[in-house]
Design an enzyme around this catalytic site. Structure first.
Site, PDB file in Angstrom:
ATOM      1  N   LYS A 174       0.846  -1.198   0.000  1.00  0.00           N
ATOM      2  CA  LYS A 174       0.000   0.000   0.000  1.00  0.00           C
ATOM      3  C   LYS A 174       0.877   1.241   0.000  1.00  0.00           C
ATOM      4  CE  LYS A 174      -2.414   1.642   3.721  1.00  0.00           C
ATOM      5  NZ  LYS A 174      -2.345   3.112   3.739  1.00  0.00           N
ATOM      6  N   THR A 201     -10.000   3.783  11.285  1.00  0.00           N
ATOM      7  CA  THR A 201      -9.829   2.869  12.424  1.00  0.00           C
ATOM      8  C   THR A 201      -9.211   3.573  13.634  1.00  0.00           C
ATOM      9  OG1 THR A 201      -7.832   2.120  11.280  1.00  0.00           O
ATOM     10  CG2 THR A 201      -9.755   0.696  11.163  1.00  0.00           C
ATOM     11  N   ASP A 213      -3.532   4.188  -1.682  1.00  0.00           N
ATOM     12  CA  ASP A 213      -4.422   4.670  -0.618  1.00  0.00           C
ATOM     13  C   ASP A 213      -4.406   6.201  -0.635  1.00  0.00           C
ATOM     14  OD1 ASP A 213      -6.061   4.755   1.585  1.00  0.00           O
ATOM     15  OD2 ASP A 213      -4.482   4.220   3.027  1.00  0.00           O
ATOM     16  N   LYS A 263      -7.138   8.164  -0.789  1.00  0.00           N
ATOM     17  CA  LYS A 263      -8.306   8.707  -0.063  1.00  0.00           C
ATOM     18  C   LYS A 263      -8.865   9.953  -0.747  1.00  0.00           C
ATOM     19  CE  LYS A 263      -7.220   6.830   4.497  1.00  0.00           C
ATOM     20  NZ  LYS A 263      -5.872   6.257   4.343  1.00  0.00           N
ATOM     21  N   ASP A 278     -13.317  15.319  -2.943  1.00  0.00           N
ATOM     22  CA  ASP A 278     -13.335  16.697  -3.448  1.00  0.00           C
ATOM     23  C   ASP A 278     -14.680  16.871  -4.154  1.00  0.00           C
ATOM     24  OD1 ASP A 278     -12.539  19.225  -4.705  1.00  0.00           O
ATOM     25  OD2 ASP A 278     -10.473  18.586  -4.366  1.00  0.00           O
ATOM     26  N   ARG A 311       2.994  -0.317  10.696  1.00  0.00           N
ATOM     27  CA  ARG A 311       4.066  -0.279  11.692  1.00  0.00           C
ATOM     28  C   ARG A 311       4.425  -1.611  12.337  1.00  0.00           C
ATOM     29  NH1 ARG A 311       1.146   4.858  14.197  1.00  0.00           N
ATOM     30  NH2 ARG A 311      -0.557   3.595  13.344  1.00  0.00           N
TER      31      ARG A 311
HETATM   32  O1  C5P Z   1       0.819   1.286  10.997  1.00  0.00           O
HETATM   33  P1  C5P Z   1      -0.597   0.793  10.896  1.00  0.00           P
HETATM   34  O2  C5P Z   1      -0.693  -0.723  10.780  1.00  0.00           O
HETATM   35  O3  C5P Z   1      -1.497   1.374  11.968  1.00  0.00           O
HETATM   36  O4  C5P Z   1      -1.081   1.372   9.479  1.00  0.00           O
HETATM   37  C1  C5P Z   1      -2.400   1.302   9.031  1.00  0.00           C
HETATM   38  C2  C5P Z   1      -2.471   1.863   7.650  1.00  0.00           C
HETATM   39  O5  C5P Z   1      -3.831   1.811   7.193  1.00  0.00           O
HETATM   40  C3  C5P Z   1      -2.047   3.321   7.516  1.00  0.00           C
HETATM   41  O6  C5P Z   1      -1.373   3.443   6.273  1.00  0.00           O
HETATM   42  C4  C5P Z   1      -3.347   4.107   7.499  1.00  0.00           C
HETATM   43  O7  C5P Z   1      -3.234   5.265   6.689  1.00  0.00           O
HETATM   44  C5  C5P Z   1      -4.308   3.112   6.856  1.00  0.00           C
HETATM   45  N1  C5P Z   1      -5.721   3.277   7.235  1.00  0.00           N
HETATM   46  C6  C5P Z   1      -6.186   3.124   8.530  1.00  0.00           C
HETATM   47  N2  C5P Z   1      -7.528   3.280   8.800  1.00  0.00           N
HETATM   48  C7  C5P Z   1      -8.387   3.579   7.823  1.00  0.00           C
HETATM   49  C8  C5P Z   1      -7.922   3.726   6.508  1.00  0.00           C
HETATM   50  C9  C5P Z   1      -6.565   3.558   6.246  1.00  0.00           C
HETATM   51  O8  C5P Z   1      -5.393   2.838   9.429  1.00  0.00           O
HETATM   52  N3  C5P Z   1      -9.671   3.681   8.084  1.00  0.00           N
END
Ligand code: C5P
Length: 234
Positions: free
Chosen positions: A38, A120, A65, A67, A70, A211
């Site tokens: 991603k 999330t 991603d 997002k 607009d 992460r």
């Molecule tokens: O590091 P981590 O596992 O928390 O990363 C989650 C990834 O998913 C990030 O790139 C974040 O931008 C993306 N994301 C999210 N929640 C959403 C949509 C995308 O955490 N609702």
């Protein structure tokens, strides 16, 4: 297809890194363990959008991603640009106008649209602070139905909502869940989290993990462990 191959395709690693060079290094470290990446806002604004083509050429799948959100005309034209990049998934925010515009913009391109329901990192208090009358569960359900009506192929949601949305929408809608943490893992800024095996059991098609892999002391070992956990849950 082996269980591990199928499990590997369910894992999407978020390359949330500052530059294309950092992202390339991470992809090289992960090697064959990961087949789906991603590219999000940090990397895209850090000059990493061009990496999408390189990853695709090397046989990886790419989720952009971006997002999008607009006015309809701008979303449609931006989506049309992205449609030519060869990505597998593209995100848009789950506003009806935005989703309809993106659907029109990507036209016959094979890129699949995923609608971001509720971040999330948000809980009910965050939605109230932002002025929403609905809580997480109800807003996700409302937006899920609107996404389906707009012809969007999938949803980004927390695994906490996955089972209910599968029941509401049936088998056709892709459910992609960020907020994945292994048992006892640091949740950082995420609020609606679940382990890989529980997310798969709840009906998620793909898990987005950032992460817990990219900041692990051994990212490849972390990815291997998550793929194994997904395989065990299938
Ligand atoms: O590091 P981590 O596992 O928390 O990363 C989650 C990834 O998913 C990030 O790139 C974040 O931008 C993306 N994301 C999210 N929640 C959403 C949509 C995308 O955490 N609702």
């Amino acid at each position: 297809m082996t269980d591990i191959t199928a499990a590997r395709d369910k894992l999407i690693v978020a390359l949330d890194l500052p530059s294309a060079a950092d992202a390339e290094k991470m992809a090289a470290r992960l090697g064959d363990t990961v087949g789906f990446y991603k590219i999000g806002l940090e990397l895209a604004y850090g000059g990493g959008l061009g990496l999408a083509g390189d990853l695709i050429k090397s046989g990886k799948k790419v989720f952009l991603d971006l997002k999008l959100h607009d006015i309809g005309n701008t979303v449609a034209r931006a989506a049309a640009q992205v449609a030519g990049l060869g990505a597998t998934f593209l995100t848009v925010h789950a506003y009806p106008q935005t989703m309809r515009a993106a659907r029109q913009g990507v036209g016959a391109s094979p890129v699949k649209l995923l609608a971001v329901t509720v971040m999330t990192s948000y809980d009910n208090a965050d939605l109230a602070e932002a002025g929403f009358a609905l809580g997480v569960k109800d807003l996700v359900a409302k937006r899920a139905l609107q996404a389906q009506a707009a012809g969007v192929e999938g949803l980004i949601l927390s695994a906490e909502e996955a089972q209910a949305m599968r029941a509401l929408l049936g088998p056709g809608m892709l459910l992609v869940t960020p907020g994945i943490r292994q048992a006892g893992g640091d949740i950082a800024d995420q609020k609606r989290v679940m382990t890989p095996s529980r997310a798969i059991a709840a009906g998620a098609d793909h898990l987005v993990v950032g992460r817990p892999i990219t900041q692990a002391p051994d990212p490849r070992a972390a990815a291997v462990a998550i793929v194994a956990e997904i395989a065990g849950a299938q």
